[in-house]
Design a protein around this motif. Sequence first.
Motif, short mmCIF file in Angstrom:
data_model
loop_
_atom_site.label_atom_id
_atom_site.label_comp_id
_atom_site.label_asym_id
_atom_site.label_seq_id
_atom_site.Cartn_x
_atom_site.Cartn_y
_atom_site.Cartn_z
N UNK B 448 -56.84 -61.27 8.44
CA UNK B 448 -57.88 -61.54 9.35
C UNK B 448 -57.13 -61.35 10.67
N UNK B 449 -56.14 -62.21 10.65
CA UNK B 449 -55.56 -62.41 12.03
C UNK B 449 -55.01 -61.13 12.28
N UNK B 450 -54.25 -60.61 11.33
CA UNK B 450 -53.68 -59.17 11.50
C UNK B 450 -54.55 -58.19 12.04
N UNK B 451 -55.68 -58.22 11.74
CA UNK B 451 -56.75 -57.35 12.32
C UNK B 451 -57.12 -57.91 13.56
N UNK B 452 -57.41 -58.86 13.97
CA UNK B 452 -57.54 -59.56 15.18
C UNK B 452 -56.65 -59.05 16.17
N UNK B 453 -55.36 -59.19 15.90
CA UNK B 453 -54.12 -58.74 16.78
C UNK B 453 -54.14 -57.20 17.15
N UNK B 454 -54.56 -56.52 15.93
CA UNK B 454 -54.20 -55.16 16.19
C UNK B 454 -55.37 -54.56 17.05
N UNK B 455 -56.67 -55.03 16.85
CA UNK B 455 -57.97 -54.57 17.39
C UNK B 455 -58.07 -55.33 18.94
N UNK B 456 -58.03 -56.72 18.95
CA UNK B 456 -58.39 -57.22 20.17
C UNK B 456 -57.29 -57.65 20.96
N UNK B 457 -56.01 -57.83 20.50
CA UNK B 457 -55.25 -58.34 21.38
C UNK B 457 -54.22 -56.98 21.73
N UNK B 458 -53.19 -57.40 22.77
CA UNK B 458 -52.58 -56.12 23.09
C UNK B 458 -53.10 -55.25 24.24
N UNK B 459 -52.66 -54.22 24.60
CA UNK B 459 -53.37 -53.33 25.51
C UNK B 459 -53.92 -52.04 24.94
N UNK B 460 -54.98 -51.46 25.42
CA UNK B 460 -55.61 -50.55 24.71
C UNK B 460 -54.47 -49.16 24.55
N UNK B 461 -54.85 -48.31 23.61
CA UNK B 461 -54.07 -47.30 23.34
C UNK B 461 -54.11 -46.31 24.48
N UNK B 462 -53.22 -45.43 24.76
CA UNK B 462 -53.61 -44.61 25.83
C UNK B 462 -54.71 -43.62 25.84
N UNK B 463 -55.06 -43.51 24.45
CA UNK B 463 -56.33 -42.80 24.25
C UNK B 463 -57.44 -43.24 24.96
N UNK B 464 -57.46 -44.75 24.96
CA UNK B 464 -58.71 -45.27 25.71
C UNK B 464 -58.39 -45.98 26.87
N UNK B 465 -57.40 -45.65 27.42
CA UNK B 465 -56.90 -46.45 28.61
C UNK B 465 -57.85 -46.44 29.72
N UNK B 466 -58.24 -45.20 29.86
CA UNK B 466 -59.01 -44.95 31.24
C UNK B 466 -60.42 -44.69 30.73
N UNK B 467 -60.73 -44.68 29.42
CA UNK B 467 -62.19 -44.55 29.31
C UNK B 467 -63.01 -45.91 29.37
N UNK B 468 -64.24 -45.62 29.85
CA UNK B 468 -65.20 -46.73 29.98
C UNK B 468 -65.55 -47.19 28.87
N UNK B 469 -65.51 -48.57 28.56
CA UNK B 469 -66.05 -49.04 27.26
C UNK B 469 -67.22 -50.08 27.86
N UNK B 470 -68.28 -49.80 27.17
CA UNK B 470 -69.39 -50.61 27.55
C UNK B 470 -69.20 -52.00 26.67
N UNK B 471 -69.32 -52.84 27.37
CA UNK B 471 -69.19 -54.45 26.58
C UNK B 471 -70.63 -54.39 26.09
N UNK B 472 -70.83 -55.75 25.49
CA UNK B 472 -72.13 -55.79 24.73
C UNK B 472 -73.38 -55.40 25.59
N UNK B 473 -74.46 -54.77 24.71
CA UNK B 473 -75.66 -54.55 25.22
C UNK B 473 -76.70 -55.80 24.98
N UNK B 474 -77.88 -55.62 26.06
CA UNK B 474 -78.65 -56.95 25.77
C UNK B 474 -79.09 -56.91 24.06
N UNK B 475 -79.37 -55.84 23.39
CA UNK B 475 -79.73 -56.05 21.92
C UNK B 475 -78.73 -56.73 21.33
N UNK B 476 -77.32 -56.43 21.52
CA UNK B 476 -76.36 -57.02 20.86
C UNK B 476 -76.39 -58.54 21.22
#
Lengths: 765, 515, 507, 99
Positions: B448-476
């Motif tokens: 689980x931590x391995x997953x957390x590390x790979x998904x949440x930690x670190x910096x975004x990969x180049x692919x998504x570096x400049x892409x706008x990612x919307x944080x949570x919606x109201x429904x979320x």
Amino acid sequence: MLTHAWIIPLIPAISFVLILAIGKKLPRGGSEIGIASVAICFVLALTVAFGWVSRVNDGTPPEGRQSSQSYLITEGHETRPVTEADAEAENGTDAAAHGTEAEATSTDHEAEATESTEATATEDEHGTETSAEGEEGGEEHHATSAVVRDMTWFDSGGFDIRVGTMVDGLSSLMLVVVTLISLLVHVFSTDYVAGDRRYTHYFAFLSLFTASMLFFVLSSSTIQMIVGWELVGLCSFALIGHWWEEKPNSDAALKAFLTNRVGDVGLLCGMIILFFAANGSFDIVRITEMANEGAIRHSLLLIASLSLMTAVMSKSGQFVLHTWLPDAMAGPTPVSALIHAATMVVAGIYMVARLYPVFFEGLSIGTGNINALAIMGSVTLLFGALLAFVQSDIKKVLAYSTISQLGYMVMALGVGAWTAAIFHLFTHAIFKACLFLGSGSLAHHIHSFDMKKDMGGMRKVMPKTYATFLIGTAALMGVPLVTAGFWSKDEILAGAHMLGGGGDGYPFAIVMGLLGAICTCAYMTRAIWYVFFGEPRGKSAEMELHENGPRIVVPLMILAFGSIVAGFVNIPDGSIPWPAKWQLWFEHMVEPTGTYFVATNPDFGHPSFLPWVAVVSFGAIVVGAGAAYLWYWKGLGPHGITERNRFARAGYVVLEKKYGLDILYTDWIAGGVKGPIARAAYWINQNVIDGLVNLVGRTAAKTGQWVYRYVDQGAIDGAVNGSGATASGAGEVLRKTQTGKVQTYGSYLFVGAALLAAVIVVIAS
Amino acid sequence: MKDLLNSWGPTAATFLPLVGMLVLLAIPKTEETLAKVVALVTTTSVFVVVVAMLFEFDYDSTGTMQFALDKSWIEAINARYTIGIDGMSLPLIVLTAFVMPFVVIYSWDHFPEPKNPKVFLTLLLILETGMVGCFVAQDLLLFFVFFEVVLLPMFFLIGVFGGDDRKYASFKFFLYTVFGSAFMIVSILAVYFLYAQNVGDGTGTFSLAALSAWGGEGLAKNTGILIFGGFFLAFGVKVPMFPFHTWLPDAHTQAPTQGSVILAAVLLKLGTYGFIRIAIPLLPEAAKWWAPIIGLLAVIGIIYGALGCLAQTDMKRLIAFSSVAHMGYVMLGIATLTPLGINAAIFGMVAHGLITGMLFFIAGSVKDRFHTLDMSRLGGLLLKAPHMGWLLGFSVMASLGLPGLAGFWGEFPALLAAYSPAEGLSEPVFRTFMVIGAIGTIFAAGYLLWMLQRVAFGRPTEEFEDEHIHDMHLTDYIAWAPFIVMIVVLGVYPQLIFKITDGAVVQSLAAITGN
Amino acid sequence: MPASLLAVTTETYSTPVLDWHALAPLVILMVTLGLAIIVDSISARRTSTVLPNLAGLGMLAALIPVLTLAISDDRSRELFGGSFVVDRFSLLMSALFLVAGYVTVLLSTNYIAEGDYHEGEYYFLLVASVAGMVFMASARDLISIFVALELLSIPAYLLASWRKRTQTGIEGGMKYYLMGVFASAIMLYGMSLIFGGTGHTRLVDVGEALHGSFGSEPIAVIGIVLTLVGFAFKVSAVPFHNWAPDTYEGAPTPITAFLSVASKAAGFVALIQLIFVGFLGRDDVVRPMMFILAALTMFVGNVIALRQTNVVRLFAYSSVAQAGFILAPLAVVAADDPAVLSGIVESMTLYLVAYALMNLGAFAVIIAVSRRTGTGEMDSWGGLFSWAPALAVTMAIFLFSLGGIPPMLGWNAKFRLFDAVVSAGTASAYTMAVIMAINTVISMAYYLTLVRRMFVDDAPDGDHTPIKVPVPLVAAMAITATVVVVAGVIPGPLSDLAQSATLAIAG
Amino acid sequence: MLLNQFLVLAAVLFCIGVYGVIARKNGVLVLMSVELILNAVNINLVAFSAMTDSISGQVFALFVIAVAAAEVGVGLAIVLAIFRTHKTVDLDQVDLMKG
């Protein structure tokens, strides 16, 4: 206040939520909430401590404490019982201990309707026993039992699992230590991590950590200890990985958490064994009492204590599972000071101390000459000290030093010197926090902890830091008489001589302890040399350095002050002129006297001051520090001995070492330790032990991949899909029977009918 | 009102969704908002009914069947419409009714492809009927019907709204479960007729109460063991236990987020619930024979699920595999055949439902935004969408069994119970299970931590570096907050569930514990 | 010989009192037949809607006396010295045949009218075949069973060959015909042996005689086996099933539906009557035979169905496998246990009803879909949900029902089959139950394949234009689907019906 | 004694008929073979009827004869249609549908 200690962890817990919720909107990013809450906690902790002191002194809870509580948010019925308890307690002055205990518990019952009557019986009974034995034993102070207050957490399958607080000397001490260091670290941090992008989160987790740690030390049941134990681990994880953008930091955080999880297996198993050994109870008092009375089989206690030792090994950085601790230095320095030096890492020590009868009986500490706990501690203390030699990162030096010092404490517990261990825990928390914060102060501007590359000559630019660091170092070395470290370490060494079968004590422990002491002095001297002397190097040369502001320096000063005076609370009899009232005051106050502790065990004892130990340990300081001084300042000693013929040198050592300490020093300490042994130890550490840890991780991942590919997707899924394919394949084969030629069908029909008839004629007749 | 609730509460909770479904069918396809509102109103009203029952529930006698109703159904074989709620089913009913409205809310702006809200919500409502029905049914045949009914909407949820490999996944899901339940039919009938022979004077019954009271007394040992085997197959597949688990990762990975959430939160519990409600009380002696096998498969599942997780590159698949491991703890608790263990199992079910549901929500939202769940391409979620990242961290911690959060109270008491299993079961064997289970917690933290590390930690990969990612919606926020609150509340005060289940569990185990 | 024959007749002959009420359904059908010929010959336009309506109405009209008989009293009416019996069982089965025939008319209306077929003869033959079936339901004599069988079969051979100008059409018909006559010849040989041994053709007498000395002779066993083989052919049990896929594929689809439902049901009716009235004395012969047949039929039908790509062939094999399920309870017949016996008949009756409904419904959908695609290949079913959602959902209901998934009717019926099997409580009964369980799963696999095509796959050509379904087809689907769902949720009435119907025959 | 001879005759006819149905290629001959079987049945029925002194066997035989006529009528029509579409009456070559 003793019965209301539950408020203390609650405050920082609320603070955690508040900081997360509104911290970012506050002018100081939530740090003000954190500081305020910890300050309140500190005051309350002191209140508890004073309450306990009064309780020990005269068996009567102090008057007027309610006034300090009146501002606390409590439900009406929560405050009332205390008043009653106080009133009743005044009547029961003659049978002081008994009376107090009974009231404390009985009032709890009034307050908490859910409390089971069984628990009452236990409590009362134990109070009675305590006072009786206290009188028989002729102890000079009254046996004072812990104040336990608990309620049902949940019922399951006929077991009543309870949660509550247990206040006695030990937990009071821990309350004070944790809140004090936490407060200072909070203050320090407001400057140190100022401007950090996750400033608010940082303080939130400091609060959460404080809450968890306080929850842990106040535990009245072992399951509660597990909870606290894991929660502090979580905070440690979060704070080590505070700068998680860099992979090494998150790696270190993961490593810390996972290594601790390994130990947790032992914790869970040990606690489960104790639960059933105590006939289905997590209650610490009950477990320890039963262990004490011999109501639990020795083999169970042995297995339980060995299991729990695994937990100690990981949480308190003992040898083999210590490797996460140096890596944990990836976190912010104040965190290292608070969590990885002063408080969380001593959780293992605290757990052993809390459940001491289990270990004492389980490992036969009182009657043996050797046991796993003592071995673990002594190996760790030497190994950690050796490793500290070859570090160039000041925080790593301190980290290994922490491991080494924790080894001292574990060893002390292993040899039966309970008070010495706790005393050392207390003093170490102060001076190590001082040292860590000092290193933080040093690195605040240069953003580097590399002593060799980026430091040097810093005594001139940071005089206050220098002074405090020097005091901390002196305490760590155990400079006699004036520093806290001296008194605590001395007591451990004396304690190692005290118990054990045949009165021989634990000789190896003394030897290891002294060797460790020598190393400690040497590596600290080395560190001082690299940091404060010589010419500035690297970043410290490039930058205009100056002393830090008050929010950094004042905590340092307070801690430095503490590093000196903390030792005087437990001055042993016959050492230095000291008012008799204050002699061994710490022991008197902290060491439990109830039946839940081994104090009544005839095998248990207290070390007396041994002048020769003091002298020898002083010698160790001289040797260690002196050698390092000669080596670094004067350039003396066989620099480069490692390049020479080791075989010859080994023979030389064998022949010559009996000639005296100086030979020993020359070859072993300066040459050997600095050279091959330390390096070998470090090599082993990095490659074998750490490698092993990493290997385990990698192997697990590889095994996982293998299992997944071949067993899961191959064998199991293959079998399932295979049976599908088989059915389908059978369909394909059977499809061939449908030839399309009507006469084939006809022959099937007739042959089928004929066969059926034939078969059934046989079957049915 | 109270009387109405008493007799018709469970029925209402079961069939309200069907009413909602009918209304939904009458709505034209283009009226999407109206369809959503109808679905939300329906699921919410079910929740309201369940909460009302929660208040009416008599907590002092959790062992007796409350809100009971008994009507004739198929007279020819004496199958009756017998429903009721006791302490064992109440938490799971509440869980189901609790999860559904938030799934609908989450769906508000997260409709999976092909976007067809009407069909999607219809399926959800049918699903709810099936799930609630399973938990209220006190007649073996009725239970079986609901148990199977659940399959259909889930099959379509995966098959129509699933991912790229949805054909294979939906197929596998369906066939596996049918396989198990086909054998269960034989067992059900065997119990029915053996009851008729042994105690029923020739009249068989499907009433769980009557069958449990009988408890298979007078049966030959092997008969009992074989019959239990039929139940074991059906419930073991559903749980899923090793080695019947391989449908789960596929189903989870391919299902739409809502499907995964429901699958994890409720559907898997049907299997474990079946064990404690049906298999064990009906055949206590056979249960003792099977217990070591179940325990063994459970701990194998714990380790094996963990190893499976470590091999994953897909975040959702990893979470799916973690279910195998977590349900292993639940099964270990059940295998002990002690009240302690089964209480833990029920707690584990609820906790796993909340936590893994939450993880799937997050995984779904990650997929929504990054269009991939490949962990080597993800990273830096905490930078891109800090709130979601923190929630992921929270859920991970809950999932790995951090004390103070709900997951721990399913895990630790199960291990605790394994130390001292029911009388007649081998202590050394179960203690070995305990140690292995405890070692499993390391792995849990690891993957689980391995997953957390790979998904949440670190910096975004180049692919998504400049892409706008919307944080949570109201429904979320609306959909997730209750989950988080419940995870914390149950973690801090586990008595909320233990108090409900304890009495019922103790009673259902009376034949084993000898009380 | 003729003298004695005469003597017998003169001594005992008396004009039989005919119970016209009991014969009314058959009479109405016969009248319809006559009318059909007349109407066909006087009607100028060959594509009128008169004939189908006439045929349909005729069958519905025949239902009226069935209903009145059912509500009149519980007495079973025996005609012709017990060769023709009208009881609850025969009434329920007659009703089933009539409804199935009516639905077939609904299915045929557009299919036959739009194809280049003879209409008049078609409906004439259909009604004739249904009449044979209704007759079969009451036949309790070897002769009347034989006559009923031929009455229902010979029109069916012709109907199956209706697409006579296509190679596949006539090929299927030829296979059905040849296998049919061959099987009935073998059956007759068996019947002749039984008659020879017992001296009776009336089933009741045969049953009594089988309890006697003849019963234990091997020749009786051979007679029983060969007789049952003839009907095993009719229900397409393995290894007598091979005609079914080819014939189903070649025949007009409504006739395929008719054959797979009504004709098969008639076979089962005969089997039930033969076994329960006639052969119960040798249940030790029936049991192993039916065990082997049922197991083989289930496995072979299901496994081959897995590999089919044509929907009609898939349903052919599915119907083979379904026959195996229905045969399964016969593998546990036990003469000495009335509870088991009545359970067997009840469950088989119930399943026949359920099976008829769901299979006819499914064929209705198949006909509707192939109206657009013009082919039975499964690929053409891709994405049905996207262009004909109602059809797809309806089909899914039937498929899940056939697979035995609650809450469809098929589940309840299949459960009752299990129920009947397990009720025997023997080891072979449990073995049979497990075999059924495994086969349920296998069958689910190919039903799901079709569901998957409809819901998961994309339309093969991306063509999403909706489909127009003629009213008679809609009616057929609506009737069957409604009953399948409603009776699935509330199975009580239907199972009560089945229960009451079986009392007479198994009681 | 007498009966056995009839029965043996019938059995032989039956077997010949079965052989013909299975082995002959020509569709018309296959039809004839079926008739052979039916006639075997008829012999059986009549013989048994005489032996048991029961009339129903003869009635049965009459029915069989009548039905056989109808069957053959249908059969020949089908064979004719086969010939039209396939240009052959060799049953081996009529195997378009299989599997």
